[in-house]
Every structure is written in structure tokens, then in C-alpha cells.
Design a protein around this motif. Structure first.
Motif, short mmCIF file in Angstrom:
data_model
loop_
_atom_site.label_atom_id
_atom_site.label_comp_id
_atom_site.label_asym_id
_atom_site.label_seq_id
_atom_site.Cartn_x
_atom_site.Cartn_y
_atom_site.Cartn_z
N VAL A 148 17.89 -1.92 -3.55
CA VAL A 148 17.93 -3.01 -2.54
C VAL A 148 17.19 -3.14 -1.58
O VAL A 148 17.14 -2.11 -0.92
CB VAL A 148 19.41 -3.32 -2.69
N PHE A 149 16.41 -4.21 -1.16
CA PHE A 149 15.80 -4.27 0.15
C PHE A 149 15.95 -5.35 0.63
O PHE A 149 16.31 -6.51 0.06
CB PHE A 149 14.23 -4.14 -0.29
N ASP A 150 15.62 -5.56 1.85
CA ASP A 150 16.26 -6.73 2.74
C ASP A 150 14.86 -7.92 2.54
O ASP A 150 13.70 -7.58 3.23
CB ASP A 150 16.11 -6.56 4.27
N GLU A 151 15.21 -9.05 1.99
CA GLU A 151 14.23 -9.85 1.76
C GLU A 151 13.52 -10.56 2.91
O GLU A 151 12.53 -11.12 3.23
CB GLU A 151 14.54 -11.11 0.98
N THR A 152 14.27 -10.45 4.36
CA THR A 152 14.02 -10.87 5.56
C THR A 152 13.08 -10.06 6.21
O THR A 152 12.46 -10.47 7.26
CB THR A 152 15.28 -11.52 6.10
N ASP A 153 13.09 -8.95 6.12
CA ASP A 153 12.59 -7.66 6.79
C ASP A 153 11.02 -7.45 6.14
O ASP A 153 11.25 -6.84 4.93
CB ASP A 153 13.34 -6.45 6.95
N LYS A 157 9.81 -4.67 2.70
CA LYS A 157 9.53 -5.19 1.31
C LYS A 157 8.74 -4.30 0.56
O LYS A 157 8.11 -3.55 1.08
CB LYS A 157 8.90 -6.48 1.52
N LYS A 158 9.19 -4.15 -0.73
CA LYS A 158 8.52 -3.24 -1.74
C LYS A 158 7.14 -3.72 -1.88
O LYS A 158 6.78 -4.91 -1.89
CB LYS A 158 9.61 -3.36 -3.16
N ARG A 159 6.23 -2.95 -2.31
CA ARG A 159 5.04 -2.93 -2.63
C ARG A 159 4.87 -3.17 -4.11
O ARG A 159 5.69 -2.54 -4.93
CB ARG A 159 3.84 -1.87 -2.49
N ILE A 160 3.80 -3.95 -4.67
CA ILE A 160 3.42 -4.04 -6.16
C ILE A 160 2.40 -2.71 -6.22
O ILE A 160 1.42 -2.62 -5.55
CB ILE A 160 2.78 -5.18 -6.65
N ILE A 161 2.73 -1.70 -7.25
CA ILE A 161 1.75 -0.41 -7.25
C ILE A 161 1.45 -0.39 -8.84
O ILE A 161 2.28 -0.63 -9.64
CB ILE A 161 2.46 0.86 -6.92
N LEU A 162 0.14 -0.26 -8.93
CA LEU A 162 -0.36 -0.12 -10.48
C LEU A 162 -0.94 1.33 -10.39
O LEU A 162 -1.63 1.73 -9.71
CB LEU A 162 -1.52 -1.06 -10.59
N HIS A 192 9.82 0.00 -4.83
CA HIS A 192 8.30 -0.47 -5.06
C HIS A 192 8.50 -0.66 -6.47
O HIS A 192 9.24 -0.26 -7.23
CB HIS A 192 7.19 0.50 -4.68
N ASP A 193 7.55 -1.84 -7.01
CA ASP A 193 7.41 -2.36 -8.13
C ASP A 193 6.27 -1.69 -9.02
O ASP A 193 5.16 -1.86 -8.53
CB ASP A 193 7.19 -3.95 -8.02
N VAL A 194 6.77 -0.70 -9.68
CA VAL A 194 5.50 0.13 -10.31
C VAL A 194 5.27 -0.13 -11.73
O VAL A 194 6.21 -0.49 -12.69
CB VAL A 194 6.39 1.58 -10.25
N TRP A 195 3.93 -0.36 -11.87
CA TRP A 195 3.46 -0.43 -13.06
C TRP A 195 2.28 0.52 -13.49
O TRP A 195 1.75 1.29 -12.89
CB TRP A 195 2.57 -2.00 -13.15
N MET A 196 2.42 0.75 -14.87
CA MET A 196 1.55 1.68 -15.60
C MET A 196 0.55 1.13 -16.60
O MET A 196 1.08 0.53 -17.45
CB MET A 196 2.35 2.87 -16.07
N ALA A 197 -0.60 1.20 -16.44
CA ALA A 197 -1.68 0.63 -17.36
C ALA A 197 -1.77 1.59 -18.72
O ALA A 197 -1.54 2.86 -18.61
CB ALA A 197 -2.89 0.49 -16.75
N ASN A 198 -2.31 1.02 -19.70
CA ASN A 198 -2.82 1.57 -21.01
C ASN A 198 -4.49 1.09 -21.26
O ASN A 198 -4.29 -0.04 -21.64
CB ASN A 198 -1.82 1.55 -21.99
N GLU A 470 3.75 3.49 2.76
CA GLU A 470 4.65 3.04 3.91
C GLU A 470 3.69 2.87 5.12
O GLU A 470 4.15 1.68 5.67
CB GLU A 470 5.90 3.94 3.89
N LEU A 471 2.84 3.42 5.40
CA LEU A 471 2.15 3.43 6.51
C LEU A 471 1.26 2.24 6.30
O LEU A 471 1.02 1.31 7.46
CB LEU A 471 1.33 4.79 7.02
N GLY A 472 0.60 2.32 5.19
CA GLY A 472 -0.31 1.37 5.15
C GLY A 472 -1.97 1.54 5.46
O GLY A 472 -2.07 2.49 6.52
N PRO A 473 -2.87 0.71 5.03
CA PRO A 473 -4.28 1.28 5.26
C PRO A 473 -4.92 1.18 6.81
O PRO A 473 -5.67 1.78 7.27
CB PRO A 473 -4.93 0.25 4.43
N ASP A 474 -4.20 0.27 7.57
CA ASP A 474 -4.27 -0.07 8.87
C ASP A 474 -3.84 1.18 9.59
O ASP A 474 -4.52 1.19 10.80
CB ASP A 474 -3.64 -1.35 9.46
N VAL A 475 -2.89 1.95 9.43
CA VAL A 475 -2.38 3.09 10.26
C VAL A 475 -3.04 4.45 9.91
O VAL A 475 -3.06 5.45 10.60
CB VAL A 475 -0.96 3.10 10.15
#
Length: 479
Positions: A148-153, A157-162, A192-198, A470-475
Motif C-alpha cells: 500500500v502506498f500513498d497516492e498523494t505522495d 509512488k510505485k514505478r512501473i518496471i519491465l 513497484h508494478d513489476v512486469w516480465m517479458a517473454n 528509488e534514487l532515480g537517474p537524476d541522483v
């Protein structure tokens, strides 16, 4: 025209006299009925497709109706119905396809599917389906999270990850380490919202709208098509299904990294769809590749095709090695027989870490790898070794333009990797526009396959990836 004819027939069979003033109302009522008819027809066709494709397979399908609804297909009906025979899904003769593209004849009956394996770990995986512009039907697996994560924060917010598997792999590769160590679970536990490709050709994505699995035409692809055709379909589907405009985080191992680099270099707009990419043991520049693949790259192309064939690369995992390969294997492989006889470990190198080489682990890996792929994919990599360039199939002069890739990328290598050499990956680092760093794992007995299955992969790689996401590319600042 058809609607007009139907309307005329309706009026011809209407027994009452129609005044001019009521024609519009009557037309409206009849057209509403026609609309309902077409909606009902669409629903019936969609239900039929779901039945034929047996959507939502996996251990979670029997848990609840809500879970069943979450196993979604992205068969775009309006486009598919324009093709010939849209319900034609090829598998081995006499074998029922358990989910779109999943070839039960290729996968041993006692081996659990990715959703079933996840269920033994106490997790639930959804099965999704999309298709490429050239007709390959692909299966995606999505890991459900209860975080569960805070939608207002915004920061929470979770990332979508492939995650995209490597050479001859599948989505199962990512979860074989189990509930405590597997990368998808580590990321999912962060919310995070985790997807796996085939990729096309593995045993979850072995269907086509019009081509037969046993034809040369079906297997006429390499990793170039996986990058140019599979990945756009997958990324578009995930963005639409997730109903999100946020860029996706991408983790590609081996061929999964190759495919992304192909896509971003030829379709520049997709750079906007990726926030950050982690390239685990990428296969691009391969001038310093060692082992069997280095030796095979010296074989003339005609002889290679005769050796490897034009369809699937060594489709059987645990069978006696064909005579034509026996001499080659005896010369090039000095490892345990159980690994020398496995096509993937023969090419890429067997596990080296102590914990990964236990009898139990070896047996499990042997069952899940390789998961299928084309001979042309292997031949294309051998061409890169010979040319020392990253180029189109049979066209060393057509190099992929890596300088157009603007996506922030972090490269991870190991000095124990036979086929993805740290020196070659430094060349990649210098070729892309926005490199975040190049991390080299040194002296850890960490082979090419152990980026997915290494006993200490969680400690050496996965937790770092979790923290960097969590840090992101800018950091991120890694030298």
C-alpha cells in the motif's frame, strides 16, 4: 452500406404506417437496437477468443473471480479480425495450448509455469497477452503486489518496471532464486508494478496469427526483430494497461539489454518512454568474447547454418547430444557433463558460484533453460564477434546508431563472464549518450547466467538496483 441495407430491410418489414414526423424517432430506436446487436456480437467474439486462447492460466486462476478478471489479453480485435484466420494459434500437433503461445510440448509436463512457480513462493502473477505488428503473440507476466502506498505522495509512488530475460531465457528465469532472493519479488515488495517479458520463440510466446511453428518463416528472426517488433508491442501494452504516462524503468539481462539498445537506436521516440535502464551483462560489442562462441564465430556462415539449422536452436534440453555436436562439445567444454550438454550453458558458460552449483540448483536450472529461441539469434551474435561491431543481421556496415540513445543507462558487467566482456561493455559505455556508470563485479565467480540465477546475485546486484530505482537517474552518480 451494410447498416443502410439493414435499415431498409427493417422498414420494409415494419407493418405500421410511418409518418414523416416520427421517422427520426423510429430510426433512432432501430439504430439503438442495431448498436446493441453489434455490442453483443463483439462480446460473443471476445468470449470465444478467450475460450480458444484459454486466458488466465496459472495457479492463481482458481483463487477468485477478481483474479481471473485481471488476466487480461490485449488482442486488439479490430486489427486482428482484419487478418486471415485470426483464431489460428499453432502449437505441436495434438497438444492443447494452455495459454496464448505457451507450447506444452516444449515445456516438460512436470515443470511449473511462471505463475505456478510464483504460487509456490506465495506470490500471484497475472498472465497478459499482446501481439506484434508482424503477427507474433507474446505472453507477459505481471507480479501483483499487496504493498500500500500513498497516492498523494509523489516520492512514495510505485514505478512501473519491465524485466526482459536473456539469451534463450523466459520470465521464469527471474524468479528461480525463490521468494527471498529473486529480483521481481525484491522490487514488488517496494510497491513497484513489476512486469516480465517473454520474447518470441520461447515457450510462453510460441504462437503466431498466421505462421506455423514448424516453418522456416516462423523462426526467421534474431534479436534484431525482438528489439524492433517485440519491445514496442510490450511497452505500448504496459503503458495502456497501466493507464500511466509515467516512463518505465527497464532491466534487461543479456539479450534483453541488446533488444532495448536496438529499439532505442532505431525508434528514437521510445527513449521518452524509459526513465532508466539497467543493462545486466549486455551483448552488443563482443570483440573479446571467449569460449565456445568465440570458436563458433570462426566457422563460415553456410557451415554454421548447416550445423545449427534454420529454425529453433536445439529445442530439446535434456536429450543425448546429436552426433554433429558431440565432437565440438568435447573440444570446447571442459565443465561438468550436465552443463556441457545444456545448449545455454555450453554457449554462455555454466554457473560458477558455489551455491548455484548445488545438485538441486543444477537440476532446476537444467529444466528451465534453455526456454527456446531461434538459431538465427545465435548466428547474429556470432556475426558480432567476427565483425567486432554492433550491427544489423548480415550487414556489418549497418551499425546500430547508439549515439541516438538518450535514455539514462547503467551497465553491469563481471570479469568472469565469457561472452559479455567488461572491456566490450566499456566500449558500449562510451558509445551511448547518457551513461550513468559501469559497475564491474570482480573476482566473485560470477558468470553470464548468474546475473539471473547467481546465489549471491541479490547481494551483488539486486539490492543495488532496488536502491538506485528509488534514487532515480537524476541522483545516480557512479564512476
Amino acid at each position: 452500406m451494410q447498416i443502410l441495407l439493414i435499415t431498409i430491410v427493417i422498414f420494409m418489414n415494419h407493418n405500421q404506417y410511418v409518418k414523416c414526423g416520427s421517422v427520426v424517432d423510429l430510426m433512432y430506436n432501430k439504430m439503438s437496437g442495431i448498436k446493441d446487436f453489434f455490442l453483443d456480437t463483439y462480446t460473443a467474439i471476445r468470449t470465444r477468443i478467450n475460450t480458444v486462447f484459454h486466458l488466465g492460466t496459472g495457479s492463481h486462476d482458481s483463487t477468485s473471480n477478481n483474479t481471473k478478471k485481471q488476466s487480461v489479453t490485449n488482442i486488439r480485435l479490430s486489427s486482428v479480425l482484419k487478418r486471415s484466420n485470426p483464431l489460428r494459434v499453432h502449437s505441436q500437433p495434438g497438444v492443447q495450448t494452455a495459454s496464448p503461445g505457451e507450447d506444452i510440448a516444449h515445456r516438460p509436463a512436470h515443470i511449473l509455469t511462471t505463475p505456478q512457480l510464483a504460487a509456490t513462493h506465495g506470490r500471484i502473477i497475472e498472465t497478459h497477452v499482446t501481439y506484434t505488428l508482424d503477427g507474433y503473440i507474446l505472453t507477459l507476466h505481471r507480479l501483483r503486489t499487496n504493498k500500500v502506498f500513498d497516492e498523494t505522495d509523489y516520492e512514495s509512488k510505485k514505478r512501473i518496471i519491465l524485466l526482459h530475460h536473456g539469451l534463450l531465457g523466459s520470465s521464469a528465469d527471474w524468479i528461480l532464486l525463490g521468494p527471498k532472493k529473486a529480483l521481481p519479488y525484491i522490487l514488488s515488495d517496494q510497491g513497484h508494478d513489476v512486469w516480465m517479458a517473454n520474447a518470441r520463440g520461447n515457450y510462453y510466446s510460441r504462437a503466431h496469427i498466421g505462421l506455423n511453428l514448424n516453418s522456416d518463416e516462423y523462426w526467421n528472426f534474431s534479436w534484431q526483430e525482438i528489439g524492433e517488433r517485440d519491445l514496442p508491442a510490450i511497452l505500448d501494452y504496459i503503458r495502456k494497461t497501466s493507464n500511466s504516462t509515467e516512463p518505465i524503468d527497464y532491466i534487461g539481462h543479456s539479450m534483453g539489454a541488446t533488444a532495448l539498445l536496438v529499439l532505442l537506436s532505431v525508434e528514437h521516440n521510445y527513449n521518452r518512454y524509459i526513465r532508466i535502464a539497467f543493462l545486466l551483462a549486455p551483448l552488443t560489442f563482443m570483440a573479446h568474447t571467449r569460449g565456445p562462441m568465440e570458436m563458433m564465430a570462426k566457422i563460415e556462415e553456410t557451415a554454421l547454418i548447416k550445423l545449427l539449422g534454420t529454425r529453433e536452436f536445439l529445442p530439446n534440453r535434456r536429450t543425448e547430444v546429436p552426433a554433429k555436436y558431440a565432437e565440438l562439445i568435447s573440444k570446447l567444454c571442459n565443465d561438468l557433463d550436465i552443463y556441457c550438454r545444456n545448449p545455454l550453458f555450453f554457449l554462455a558458460g555454466s554457473p560458477m558460484q558455489e551455491g548455484t552449483r548445488t545438485v538441486e540448483s543444477a537440476d532446476q536450472l537444467q529444466e528451465y533453460a534453455p526456454a527456446g529461441g531461434s538459431s538465427k539469434t545465435i548466428i547474429h551474435y556470432l556475426m558480432l564477434i567476427a565483425s567486432k561491431k554492433f550491427h544489423h543481421y548480415k550487414r556489418p556496415d549497418w551499425q546500430f546508431k547508439l549515439k541516438y540513445i538518450s535514455t539514462p543507462m547503467l551497465i553491469l558487467s563481471s570479469n568472469d563472464d565469457l561472452i559479455s566482456n567488461a572491456t566490450d561493455n566499456q566500449m558500449l559505455y562510451l558509445s551511448i549518450l547518457n551513461p550513468l556508470g559501469h559497475i564491474i563485479i570482480k573476482d566473485q565467480n560470477f558468470s553470464h547466467t548468474e546475473f539471473a540465477w547467481g546465489f549471491n546475485a541479490d547481494l551483488l546486484i539486486y539490492y543495488k538496483i532496488r536502491d538506485l530505482i528509488e534514487l532515480g537517474p537524476d541522483v545516480i552518480t557512479i564512476q
